[in-house]
Design a protein around this motif. Structure first.
Motif, short mmCIF file in Angstrom:
data_model
loop_
_atom_site.label_atom_id
_atom_site.label_comp_id
_atom_site.label_asym_id
_atom_site.label_seq_id
_atom_site.Cartn_x
_atom_site.Cartn_y
_atom_site.Cartn_z
N VAL A 85 1.47 3.10 -6.68
CA VAL A 85 0.97 3.92 -5.57
C VAL A 85 1.96 5.05 -5.28
CG1 VAL A 85 0.44 3.89 -3.10
CG2 VAL A 85 -0.47 2.12 -4.57
N GLY A 86 3.26 4.76 -5.36
CA GLY A 86 4.26 5.82 -5.20
C GLY A 86 4.13 6.90 -6.26
N LEU A 87 3.85 6.48 -7.50
CA LEU A 87 3.63 7.44 -8.58
C LEU A 87 2.39 8.28 -8.31
CD1 LEU A 87 4.11 8.52 -11.52
CD2 LEU A 87 2.61 6.66 -12.26
N LEU A 88 1.29 7.64 -7.92
CA LEU A 88 0.06 8.39 -7.62
C LEU A 88 0.26 9.34 -6.45
CD1 LEU A 88 -2.66 5.65 -8.09
CD2 LEU A 88 -2.34 7.70 -9.47
N PHE A 89 0.98 8.90 -5.42
CA PHE A 89 1.24 9.77 -4.27
C PHE A 89 2.10 10.97 -4.68
CE2 PHE A 89 3.38 10.51 -0.03
CZ PHE A 89 2.24 11.05 0.57
N ALA A 90 3.06 10.75 -5.56
CA ALA A 90 3.89 11.86 -6.05
C ALA A 90 3.05 12.85 -6.86
CB ALA A 90 5.05 11.33 -6.88
N VAL A 91 2.16 12.32 -7.71
CA VAL A 91 1.31 13.20 -8.53
C VAL A 91 0.32 13.97 -7.64
CG1 VAL A 91 -0.50 13.19 -10.30
CG2 VAL A 91 1.57 11.86 -10.63
N VAL A 92 -0.28 13.29 -6.67
CA VAL A 92 -1.21 13.96 -5.76
C VAL A 92 -0.48 15.04 -4.97
CG1 VAL A 92 -2.57 13.61 -3.65
CG2 VAL A 92 -2.88 12.09 -5.59
N ASN A 93 0.73 14.74 -4.49
CA ASN A 93 1.51 15.75 -3.77
C ASN A 93 1.86 16.92 -4.66
OD1 ASN A 93 1.83 15.10 -1.06
ND2 ASN A 93 3.36 13.56 -1.51
N THR A 94 2.19 16.65 -5.91
CA THR A 94 2.60 17.72 -6.81
C THR A 94 1.42 18.60 -7.21
OG1 THR A 94 4.38 16.33 -7.66
CG2 THR A 94 3.74 18.21 -9.00
N VAL A 95 0.32 17.99 -7.60
CA VAL A 95 -0.82 18.76 -8.13
C VAL A 95 -1.71 19.27 -7.00
CG1 VAL A 95 -2.84 18.64 -9.61
CG2 VAL A 95 -0.75 17.47 -10.29
N VAL A 96 -2.34 18.36 -6.29
CA VAL A 96 -3.29 18.76 -5.25
C VAL A 96 -2.57 19.40 -4.07
CG1 VAL A 96 -5.08 17.90 -3.69
CG2 VAL A 96 -4.86 16.93 -5.96
N GLY A 97 -1.42 18.82 -3.68
CA GLY A 97 -0.68 19.35 -2.55
C GLY A 97 -0.25 20.78 -2.72
N THR A 98 0.17 21.12 -3.93
CA THR A 98 0.58 22.50 -4.19
C THR A 98 -0.59 23.47 -4.03
OG1 THR A 98 2.26 21.70 -5.71
CG2 THR A 98 1.64 24.02 -5.89
N VAL A 99 -1.74 23.11 -4.56
CA VAL A 99 -2.92 23.97 -4.46
C VAL A 99 -3.35 24.11 -3.00
CG1 VAL A 99 -5.35 24.19 -5.10
CG2 VAL A 99 -3.67 23.45 -6.81
N VAL A 100 -3.42 22.99 -2.30
CA VAL A 100 -3.87 23.03 -0.90
C VAL A 100 -2.89 23.83 -0.05
CG1 VAL A 100 -4.25 21.59 1.14
CG2 VAL A 100 -5.19 20.90 -1.05
#
Length: 134
Positions: free
Chosen positions: A45-60
């Motif tokens: 879950v920490g890995l998925l949260f880091a990936v979501v923050n990196t990819v989706v978070g940057t765009v948003v």
């Protein structure tokens, strides 16, 4: 190395948030749910949260630049809550993962995760200038 530390810090922060029942964030571990499975679930879950923050978070965050200016940065709380909620939605399709309650409680949980990440990340993450000296 920085990404591995980021995953571990995310997992620890998520674990701390799941210990607070008022925030309605809970972790459903891999079966059979013993200590090792809880740790592995937290790391994934920490890995998925880091990936979501990196990819989706940057765009948003790039798209929301006018809202950052308009709200003097307070929109970042809502965006971080959205990213935590999105991580819960991604893992919600499986029998394990993160489950969240109300959205505003998720925003508070994301704020707490951000504070823990900032404190522990500042202490544990290797600095770039130290790596270049070696």
């Amino acid at each position: 190395m920085r990404f591995v530390v980021r995953i571990a810090v995310n997992a620890f922060a998520i674990w701390i948030v799941t210990l607070l029942p008022a925030l309605q964030v809970r972790l459903v571990p891999f079966a059979p749910g013993e200590a090792l499975q809880v740790v592995l679930t937290l790391l994934v879950v920490g890995l998925l949260f880091a990936v979501v923050n990196t990819v989706v978070g940057t765009v948003v965050k790039i798209v929301a630049i006018p809202l950052y200016i308009l709200t003097l940065g307070l929109i970042s709380l809502v965006i971080n809550g959205f990213l935590l909620w999105l991580t819960a939605v991604i893992t919600g399709g499986w029998d394990w993962g993160l489950r969240t309650g109300e959205f505003w409680l998720t925003v508070v949980a994301a704020l707490l995760i951000g504070v823990i990440n900032a404190v522990l990340g500042g202490i544990l993450r290797p600095r770039r200038d130290e790596r270049s000296r070696r």
